[in-house]
Scaffold this motif. Structure first.
Motif, PDB file in Angstrom:
ATOM      1  N   GLY A 294      14.185   8.629  -8.480  1.00  0.00           N
ATOM      2  CA  GLY A 294      13.270   8.597  -9.608  1.00  0.00           C
ATOM      3  C   GLY A 294      11.945   7.990  -9.223  1.00  0.00           C
ATOM      4  N   GLY A 295      10.863   8.655  -9.622  1.00  0.00           N
ATOM      5  CA  GLY A 295       9.532   8.147  -9.339  1.00  0.00           C
ATOM      6  C   GLY A 295       8.851   8.901  -8.217  1.00  0.00           C
ATOM      7  N   TRP A 296       7.593   8.526  -8.019  1.00  0.00           N
ATOM      8  CA  TRP A 296       6.733   9.177  -7.045  1.00  0.00           C
ATOM      9  C   TRP A 296       6.075   8.118  -6.176  1.00  0.00           C
ATOM     10  CZ3 TRP A 296       5.738  14.627  -7.310  1.00  0.00           C
ATOM     11  CH2 TRP A 296       6.349  15.264  -8.388  1.00  0.00           C
ATOM     12  N   VAL A 297       5.891   8.446  -4.901  1.00  0.00           N
ATOM     13  CA  VAL A 297       5.181   7.546  -3.990  1.00  0.00           C
ATOM     14  C   VAL A 297       4.091   8.335  -3.270  1.00  0.00           C
ATOM     15  CG1 VAL A 297       7.181   6.041  -3.667  1.00  0.00           C
ATOM     16  CG2 VAL A 297       6.802   7.933  -2.083  1.00  0.00           C
ATOM     17  N   TYR A 298       3.106   7.632  -2.795  1.00  0.00           N
ATOM     18  CA  TYR A 298       2.014   8.266  -2.058  1.00  0.00           C
ATOM     19  C   TYR A 298       2.585   8.805  -0.745  1.00  0.00           C
ATOM     20  CZ  TYR A 298      -2.623   8.826   0.050  1.00  0.00           C
ATOM     21  OH  TYR A 298      -3.756   9.334   0.648  1.00  0.00           O
ATOM     22  N   ALA A 299       2.487  10.115  -0.543  1.00  0.00           N
ATOM     23  CA  ALA A 299       3.187  10.777   0.563  1.00  0.00           C
ATOM     24  C   ALA A 299       2.723  10.286   1.926  1.00  0.00           C
ATOM     25  CB  ALA A 299       3.025  12.289   0.454  1.00  0.00           C
ATOM     26  N   ALA A 300       1.448   9.924   2.057  1.00  0.00           N
ATOM     27  CA  ALA A 300       0.933   9.474   3.347  1.00  0.00           C
ATOM     28  C   ALA A 300       1.526   8.130   3.777  1.00  0.00           C
ATOM     29  CB  ALA A 300      -0.589   9.387   3.300  1.00  0.00           C
ATOM     30  N   HIS A 301       2.170   7.427   2.848  1.00  0.00           N
ATOM     31  CA  HIS A 301       2.831   6.168   3.182  1.00  0.00           C
ATOM     32  C   HIS A 301       4.240   6.379   3.720  1.00  0.00           C
ATOM     33  CE1 HIS A 301       0.146   3.503   0.391  1.00  0.00           C
ATOM     34  NE2 HIS A 301      -0.493   3.964   1.455  1.00  0.00           N
ATOM     35  N   LEU A 302       4.684   7.623   3.787  1.00  0.00           N
ATOM     36  CA  LEU A 302       6.019   7.948   4.276  1.00  0.00           C
ATOM     37  C   LEU A 302       5.948   8.606   5.644  1.00  0.00           C
ATOM     38  CD1 LEU A 302       7.609   9.532   1.049  1.00  0.00           C
ATOM     39  CD2 LEU A 302       7.686   7.135   1.788  1.00  0.00           C
ATOM     40  N   ALA A 303       7.052   8.509   6.374  1.00  0.00           N
ATOM     41  CA  ALA A 303       7.238   9.239   7.632  1.00  0.00           C
ATOM     42  C   ALA A 303       8.641   9.824   7.608  1.00  0.00           C
ATOM     43  CB  ALA A 303       7.066   8.309   8.831  1.00  0.00           C
ATOM     44  N   THR A 304       8.854  10.874   8.385  1.00  0.00           N
ATOM     45  CA  THR A 304      10.204  11.432   8.454  1.00  0.00           C
ATOM     46  C   THR A 304      11.166  10.373   8.986  1.00  0.00           C
ATOM     47  OG1 THR A 304       9.766  12.311  10.655  1.00  0.00           O
ATOM     48  CG2 THR A 304       9.375  13.782   8.768  1.00  0.00           C
ATOM     49  N   ILE A 305      12.420  10.515   8.647  1.00  0.00           N
ATOM     50  CA  ILE A 305      13.406   9.475   8.929  1.00  0.00           C
ATOM     51  C   ILE A 305      13.539   9.194  10.423  1.00  0.00           C
ATOM     52  CG2 ILE A 305      15.430  10.985   9.068  1.00  0.00           C
ATOM     53  CD1 ILE A 305      15.220   7.606   7.184  1.00  0.00           C
ATOM     54  N   ASP A 306      13.234  10.187  11.262  1.00  0.00           N
ATOM     55  CA  ASP A 306      13.376   9.994  12.708  1.00  0.00           C
ATOM     56  C   ASP A 306      12.044   9.660  13.394  1.00  0.00           C
ATOM     57  OD1 ASP A 306      12.254  12.460  12.301  1.00  0.00           O
ATOM     58  OD2 ASP A 306      13.539  13.531  13.728  1.00  0.00           O
ATOM     59  N   ALA A 307      10.979   9.437  12.626  1.00  0.00           N
ATOM     60  CA  ALA A 307       9.681   9.098  13.213  1.00  0.00           C
ATOM     61  C   ALA A 307       9.735   7.723  13.869  1.00  0.00           C
ATOM     62  CB  ALA A 307       8.593   9.124  12.139  1.00  0.00           C
ATOM     63  N   ARG A 308       8.945   7.546  14.921  1.00  0.00           N
ATOM     64  CA  ARG A 308       8.924   6.287  15.662  1.00  0.00           C
ATOM     65  C   ARG A 308       7.484   5.828  15.865  1.00  0.00           C
ATOM     66  NH1 ARG A 308      13.281   6.984  14.193  1.00  0.00           N
ATOM     67  NH2 ARG A 308      15.233   7.135  15.387  1.00  0.00           N
ATOM     68  N   GLU A 309       7.192   4.577  15.556  1.00  0.00           N
ATOM     69  CA  GLU A 309       5.884   4.006  15.844  1.00  0.00           C
ATOM     70  C   GLU A 309       5.723   3.856  17.354  1.00  0.00           C
ATOM     71  OE1 GLU A 309       3.331   3.214  14.029  1.00  0.00           O
ATOM     72  OE2 GLU A 309       4.065   3.205  11.958  1.00  0.00           O
ATOM     73  N   ALA A 310       4.532   4.184  17.855  1.00  0.00           N
ATOM     74  CA  ALA A 310       4.306   4.142  19.301  1.00  0.00           C
ATOM     75  C   ALA A 310       4.096   2.723  19.822  1.00  0.00           C
ATOM     76  CB  ALA A 310       3.098   5.004  19.662  1.00  0.00           C
ATOM     77  N   ASP A 311       3.591   1.826  18.972  1.00  0.00           N
ATOM     78  CA  ASP A 311       3.219   0.485  19.437  1.00  0.00           C
ATOM     79  C   ASP A 311       3.671  -0.540  18.398  1.00  0.00           C
ATOM     80  OD1 ASP A 311       2.063  -1.801  20.453  1.00  0.00           O
ATOM     81  OD2 ASP A 311      -0.005  -1.181  20.059  1.00  0.00           O
ATOM     82  N   TYR A 312       4.773  -1.215  18.666  1.00  0.00           N
ATOM     83  CA  TYR A 312       5.300  -2.146  17.669  1.00  0.00           C
ATOM     84  C   TYR A 312       4.409  -3.373  17.479  1.00  0.00           C
ATOM     85  CZ  TYR A 312       7.513  -4.219  21.873  1.00  0.00           C
ATOM     86  OH  TYR A 312       7.771  -4.758  23.114  1.00  0.00           O
ATOM     87  N   VAL A 313       3.589  -3.704  18.464  1.00  0.00           N
ATOM     88  CA  VAL A 313       2.674  -4.840  18.289  1.00  0.00           C
ATOM     89  C   VAL A 313       1.610  -4.515  17.242  1.00  0.00           C
ATOM     90  CG1 VAL A 313       1.061  -6.402  19.419  1.00  0.00           C
ATOM     91  CG2 VAL A 313       3.100  -5.636  20.636  1.00  0.00           C
ATOM     92  N   SER A 314       1.115  -3.288  17.259  1.00  0.00           N
ATOM     93  CA  SER A 314       0.135  -2.909  16.239  1.00  0.00           C
ATOM     94  C   SER A 314       0.770  -2.909  14.854  1.00  0.00           C
ATOM     95  CB  SER A 314      -0.472  -1.536  16.553  1.00  0.00           C
ATOM     96  OG  SER A 314       0.478  -0.506  16.429  1.00  0.00           O
ATOM     97  N   VAL A 315       2.058  -2.597  14.783  1.00  0.00           N
ATOM     98  CA  VAL A 315       2.764  -2.680  13.498  1.00  0.00           C
ATOM     99  C   VAL A 315       2.805  -4.137  13.035  1.00  0.00           C
ATOM    100  CG1 VAL A 315       4.908  -2.214  12.258  1.00  0.00           C
ATOM    101  CG2 VAL A 315       4.155  -0.653  14.068  1.00  0.00           C
ATOM    102  N   ALA A 316       3.089  -5.054  13.948  1.00  0.00           N
ATOM    103  CA  ALA A 316       3.123  -6.477  13.594  1.00  0.00           C
ATOM    104  C   ALA A 316       1.768  -6.935  13.051  1.00  0.00           C
ATOM    105  CB  ALA A 316       3.527  -7.303  14.806  1.00  0.00           C
ATOM    106  N   GLN A 317       0.673  -6.413  13.619  1.00  0.00           N
ATOM    107  CA  GLN A 317      -0.665  -6.805  13.168  1.00  0.00           C
ATOM    108  C   GLN A 317      -0.906  -6.444  11.704  1.00  0.00           C
ATOM    109  OE1 GLN A 317      -2.584  -5.128  17.040  1.00  0.00           O
ATOM    110  NE2 GLN A 317      -4.133  -6.400  16.060  1.00  0.00           N
TER     111      GLN A 317
END
Length: 282
Positions: free
Chosen positions: A144-167
């Motif tokens: 139920g509900g809607w979210v901004y699609a650009a804030h989502l990634a496919t379930i198997d997507a992987r961030e390339a740089d976890y340090v930038s995620v920490a930032q």
């Protein structure tokens, strides 16, 4: 035999069927599959809101429920194995299967595909959702509900740089047991960003120190470090931004902060956790 209570579903009256023959319990069960349907929920050590909170469960997370009594479910989180008590009301059926996860540090749930509508809830990074439709810039989720699609990634997507995620979590408040963009502890930050990069990580500092990476020499001048190295104390952990700067969630500032490792090391050694216990490279 000794077991880590944090990741062992065992009580004197009840235990996981997988522990049969290893522990003595009045009965054993395989449990029931459920899913977290609240944005996040504290996992308590005992079935009481006043009991210590060891970690948090987040939306879409799979759990095994071993017991449900008087509004409290005794569960094990599937992703990191943590055991504790959740309010029964935060759990729902294990379906539908997640198709996407939240890639932003947080996103809001709206009753329709319109940012001007009053939001009904929020989801934090790594929350798992099933997308059942889209309209314009928004994705409709099965719960139920809607979210901004650009804030989502496919379930198997992987961030390339976890340090930038920490930032992205810079200045997030420190919260013991926290795993969300509203509050994190040191190992919660590390687990969150590694999960976003597709790296399975245990929950607590001592577990992470044992399980993650390869140990490198800790030099007296703290030289030779690289972006992404994990620096551990007995009770604390953070990530190297580069060869000198360090990001961590700390009770010192009660935030996620960046500072020179040499400054953090001197303060931590002198005031809290003692010397660095190891540095691990992934």
């Amino acid at each position: 035999m000794s077991f880590d209570r944090r990741i062992t579903p065992f009580r004197a009256d009840l235990a996981d069927e997988k522990l049969r023959g290893q522990v003595k319990a009045e009965r054993f069960t395989t449990g029931t599959a459920k899913r977290v349907v609240a944005s996040f929920a504290p996992l308590h050590r005992h079935p009481s809101r006043e009991a210590p909170v060891d970690t948090q469960a987040i939306f879409g997370e799979a759990v095994t429920v071993y017991d449900d009594h008087e509004g409290w479910a005794w569960v094990q989180l599937r992703d990191d194995g943590y055991v504790g008590y959740l309010p029964s009301v935060v759990l729902g059926e294990p379906r539908p299967q997640a198709t996407h996860k939240v890639a932003a540090i947080r996103t809001f749930i709206y009753p329709g595909p319109n940012l001007k509508l009053p939001h009904s809830d929020l989801l934090t990074m790594n929350s798992k959702v099933a997308v059942v439709g889209t309209q314009g810039d928004y994705a409709q989720i099965a719960d139920g509900g809607w979210v901004y699609a650009a804030h989502l990634a496919t379930i198997d997507a992987r961030e390339a740089d976890y340090v930038s995620v920490a930032q992205r979590f810079l200045n997030t408040p420190y919260l013991w047991g926290g795993r969300t963009s509203l509050g994190l502890d040191c190992s919660g930050l590390v687990q969150t960003v590694l999960t976003a990069a597709g790296i399975k990580a245990p929950r607590d500092t001592d577990m992470q120190e044992r399980a993650l990476g390869t140990a490198i020499d800790v030099k007296a001048d703290l030289s030779g470090l690289r972006r992404g190295d994990l620096v551990f104390w007995k009770g604390h952990v953070g990530l190297m931004m580069d060869e000198t700067n360090f990001i961590h969630a700390t009770g010192h500032s009660m935030t996620v902060m960046i500072e020179p490792l040499s400054v953090a090391e001197e303060r931590i050694r002198r005031t809290s956790y003692g010397p660095i216990s190891s540095i691990k490279r992934l």
